[in-house]
Design a protein around this motif. Structure first.
Motif, PDB file in Angstrom:
ATOM      1  N   VAL A   1       2.646  13.691  -5.755  1.00  0.00           N
ATOM      2  CA  VAL A   1       2.172  14.210  -7.042  1.00  0.00           C
ATOM      3  C   VAL A   1       1.678  15.532  -6.535  1.00  0.00           C
ATOM      4  N   GLY A   2       1.884  16.571  -7.524  1.00  0.00           N
ATOM      5  CA  GLY A   2       1.760  17.955  -7.385  1.00  0.00           C
ATOM      6  C   GLY A   2       1.954  18.265  -5.937  1.00  0.00           C
ATOM      7  N   ASN A   3       3.174  17.991  -5.381  1.00  0.00           N
ATOM      8  CA  ASN A   3       3.257  18.505  -4.029  1.00  0.00           C
ATOM      9  C   ASN A   3       2.424  17.694  -2.909  1.00  0.00           C
ATOM     10  N   ARG A   4       2.049  16.863  -3.416  1.00  0.00           N
ATOM     11  CA  ARG A   4       0.916  16.122  -2.327  1.00  0.00           C
ATOM     12  C   ARG A   4       1.432  14.600  -2.193  1.00  0.00           C
ATOM     13  N   PRO A   5       1.982  14.038  -1.202  1.00  0.00           N
ATOM     14  CA  PRO A   5       2.688  12.915  -1.041  1.00  0.00           C
ATOM     15  C   PRO A   5       1.283  11.891  -0.692  1.00  0.00           C
ATOM     16  N   THR A   6       1.640  10.714  -1.149  1.00  0.00           N
ATOM     17  CA  THR A   6       0.673   9.690  -0.600  1.00  0.00           C
ATOM     18  C   THR A   6       1.338   8.282  -0.645  1.00  0.00           C
ATOM     19  N   THR A   7       1.002   7.316  -0.042  1.00  0.00           N
ATOM     20  CA  THR A   7       1.540   5.911  -0.011  1.00  0.00           C
ATOM     21  C   THR A   7       0.758   5.126  -1.002  1.00  0.00           C
ATOM     22  N   ALA A   8       1.387   4.601  -1.891  1.00  0.00           N
ATOM     23  CA  ALA A   8       0.883   3.951  -3.067  1.00  0.00           C
ATOM     24  C   ALA A   8       0.350   2.418  -2.727  1.00  0.00           C
ATOM     25  N   VAL A   9       1.423   1.811  -1.805  1.00  0.00           N
ATOM     26  CA  VAL A   9       1.375   0.563  -1.377  1.00  0.00           C
ATOM     27  C   VAL A   9       1.990   0.409  -0.246  1.00  0.00           C
ATOM     28  N   TYR A  10       1.895  -0.673   0.670  1.00  0.00           N
ATOM     29  CA  TYR A  10       2.588  -0.912   1.974  1.00  0.00           C
ATOM     30  C   TYR A  10       2.385  -2.396   2.301  1.00  0.00           C
TER      31      TYR A  10
ATOM     32  N   VAL B   1       6.862  -4.277  -2.636  1.00  0.00           N
ATOM     33  CA  VAL B   1       7.041  -4.195  -1.192  1.00  0.00           C
ATOM     34  C   VAL B   1       6.729  -5.325  -0.465  1.00  0.00           C
ATOM     35  N   ASP B   2       6.113  -6.325  -0.915  1.00  0.00           N
ATOM     36  CA  ASP B   2       6.017  -7.583  -0.244  1.00  0.00           C
ATOM     37  C   ASP B   2       7.221  -8.380  -0.164  1.00  0.00           C
ATOM     38  N   ALA B   3       7.782  -8.289  -1.472  1.00  0.00           N
ATOM     39  CA  ALA B   3       9.125  -8.899  -1.677  1.00  0.00           C
ATOM     40  C   ALA B   3      10.471  -8.362  -0.811  1.00  0.00           C
ATOM     41  N   THR B   4      10.358  -6.970  -0.886  1.00  0.00           N
ATOM     42  CA  THR B   4      11.149  -6.217   0.154  1.00  0.00           C
ATOM     43  C   THR B   4      10.844  -6.715   1.707  1.00  0.00           C
TER      44      THR B   4
ATOM     45  N   GLY C   1       2.629  -3.249   5.577  1.00  0.00           N
ATOM     46  CA  GLY C   1       2.060  -3.554   7.003  1.00  0.00           C
ATOM     47  C   GLY C   1       1.792  -2.162   7.458  1.00  0.00           C
ATOM     48  N   GLN C   2       1.027  -1.990   8.675  1.00  0.00           N
ATOM     49  CA  GLN C   2       0.476  -0.811   9.014  1.00  0.00           C
ATOM     50  C   GLN C   2       1.461  -0.140   9.703  1.00  0.00           C
ATOM     51  N   LEU C   3       2.970  -0.703  10.047  1.00  0.00           N
ATOM     52  CA  LEU C   3       3.921   0.303  10.568  1.00  0.00           C
ATOM     53  C   LEU C   3       4.390   1.208   9.561  1.00  0.00           C
ATOM     54  N   ALA C   4       4.488   0.736   8.282  1.00  0.00           N
ATOM     55  CA  ALA C   4       5.172   1.401   7.307  1.00  0.00           C
ATOM     56  C   ALA C   4       3.897   2.461   6.816  1.00  0.00           C
ATOM     57  N   LEU C   5       2.925   2.271   6.920  1.00  0.00           N
ATOM     58  CA  LEU C   5       1.652   3.270   6.629  1.00  0.00           C
ATOM     59  C   LEU C   5       1.792   4.307   7.567  1.00  0.00           C
ATOM     60  N   ASP C   6       1.748   3.986   8.843  1.00  0.00           N
ATOM     61  CA  ASP C   6       1.804   4.967   9.904  1.00  0.00           C
ATOM     62  C   ASP C   6       2.748   5.875  10.008  1.00  0.00           C
ATOM     63  N   LEU C   7       4.111   5.448   9.618  1.00  0.00           N
ATOM     64  CA  LEU C   7       5.203   6.274   9.631  1.00  0.00           C
ATOM     65  C   LEU C   7       5.139   7.083   8.421  1.00  0.00           C
ATOM     66  N   ASP C   8       4.879   6.582   7.271  1.00  0.00           N
ATOM     67  CA  ASP C   8       4.761   7.433   6.160  1.00  0.00           C
ATOM     68  C   ASP C   8       3.919   8.786   6.245  1.00  0.00           C
ATOM     69  N   GLU C   9       2.506   8.391   6.755  1.00  0.00           N
ATOM     70  CA  GLU C   9       1.512   9.563   7.210  1.00  0.00           C
ATOM     71  C   GLU C   9       1.998  10.543   8.097  1.00  0.00           C
ATOM     72  N   SER C  10       2.767   9.892   9.123  1.00  0.00           N
ATOM     73  CA  SER C  10       3.388  10.831  10.261  1.00  0.00           C
ATOM     74  C   SER C  10       4.148  11.807   9.559  1.00  0.00           C
ATOM     75  N   GLN C  11       5.044  11.517   8.521  1.00  0.00           N
ATOM     76  CA  GLN C  11       5.760  12.520   7.759  1.00  0.00           C
ATOM     77  C   GLN C  11       5.089  13.328   6.918  1.00  0.00           C
ATOM     78  N   TYR C  12       4.285  12.669   6.288  1.00  0.00           N
ATOM     79  CA  TYR C  12       3.200  13.652   5.344  1.00  0.00           C
ATOM     80  C   TYR C  12       2.566  14.530   6.128  1.00  0.00           C
TER      81      TYR C  12
ATOM     82  N   SER D   1       7.082   0.425   2.152  1.00  0.00           N
ATOM     83  CA  SER D   1       5.989   1.185   1.486  1.00  0.00           C
ATOM     84  C   SER D   1       6.859   1.688   0.231  1.00  0.00           C
ATOM     85  N   ILE D   2       5.725   2.260  -0.472  1.00  0.00           N
ATOM     86  CA  ILE D   2       6.307   3.138  -1.698  1.00  0.00           C
ATOM     87  C   ILE D   2       5.481   4.387  -1.558  1.00  0.00           C
ATOM     88  N   SER D   3       6.336   5.509  -1.558  1.00  0.00           N
ATOM     89  CA  SER D   3       5.665   6.586  -1.287  1.00  0.00           C
ATOM     90  C   SER D   3       5.715   7.427  -2.792  1.00  0.00           C
TER      91      SER D   3
END
Length: 246
Positions: free
Chosen positions: A59-68, A40-43, A70-81, A54-56
């Motif tokens: 697992v078992g229908n439960r989404p999580t962000t493995a790595v990110y 993700v840093d290289a991306t 910056g905060q923008l990526a984490l916030d928008l991932d979690e908004s979708q979750y 970020s990388i989502s």
């Protein structure tokens, strides 16, 4: 982990340089998290414009962000979750690449895209990781609309493949290490059991099989593992005996 990639370099050469650095990472020196963080840093460093990545994982229908990156990526991932839908979840669960060219006019997930605009993301790219048995995706969030062209889409897909390879290689490495560790434990157990058998054979003039049966009987009678009985005999010279009933 910092990858030395410059956005002033051409997109294709920067991507190749970053991928070479990722592929050169030594598995025994890294965890799964540090390998995926490198992706993700290289991306973020390679794709033009201001982007977060970020990388989502699902697992078992439960989404999580493995790595990110910056905060923008984490916030928008979690908004979708929270909503249970959105481009990153769609890409991870269906295996389809999803691009939002302009979040202000995209109508597929209006409750999510309004949040993306509010947070400052005008376009995004979610690329599934090509893996069997795992639902995952690489997400790229850009501040400008129409931020992705053919070159950047190709680059994102290559980084997604690199993430998939990193996961597969790390899993294979960890499995191999587990096998090696288990073999080492088994060899150590066999060694101490052989030593204990030798003591009994010399002390009582037993055959190897008879000595082994003595250890097995002591193990069963004391409800202790065979390795523990052998350890005790080698360390103290005494064979553990079951407690006598009164």
């Amino acid at each position: 982990m910092e990858l030395l990639v410059s956005n002033t370099t051409s997109s294709s050469s920067a991507t190749r340089s970053a991928l070479q650095q990722i592929n050169s990472l030594v598995l025994r020196e890294h965890s799964m998290d540090t390998l995926l963080q490198a992706v993700v840093d290289a991306t973020k460093a390679t794709l033009p414009g201001y982007v977060d990545s970020s990388i989502s994982l699902v697992v078992g229908n439960r989404p999580t962000t493995a790595v990110y990156s910056g905060q923008l990526a984490l916030d928008l991932d979690e908004s979708q979750y929270e909503r249970g839908h959105g481009p990153c979840l769609h890409a991870a669960t269906t295996g389809e690449l999803v691009e939002i060219t302009d979040a202000r006019s995209d109508t597929r997930w209006p409750d999510y895209t309004s949040r993306a605009v509010e947070r400052g993301s005008r376009s995004s790219l979610s690329v599934p990781l090509p893996m069997t048995g795992l639902q995952a995706g690489l997400n790229v969030y850009a501040t400008e609309p129409r931020a992705f062209d053919d070159d950047t889409r190709t680059a994102a897909e290559e980084f997604a493949r690199a993430a998939a390879v990193s996961i597969s290689n790390m899993h294979a490495y960890q499995t191999a290490r587990d096998v090696a560790d288990n073999l080492e434990v088994a060899m150590q157990s066999r060694s101490v059991i052989d030593q204990a058998k030798g003591i009994l054979m010399e002390r009582h003039e037993l055959t190897a099989e008879q000595a082994f049966q003595v250890l097995v009987h002591a193990s069963q009678g004391t409800n202790r593992k065979l390795r523990e009985v052998a350890d005790h005999l080698v360390a103290t010279g005494e064979l553990v005996q079951p407690r006598r009933r009164r």
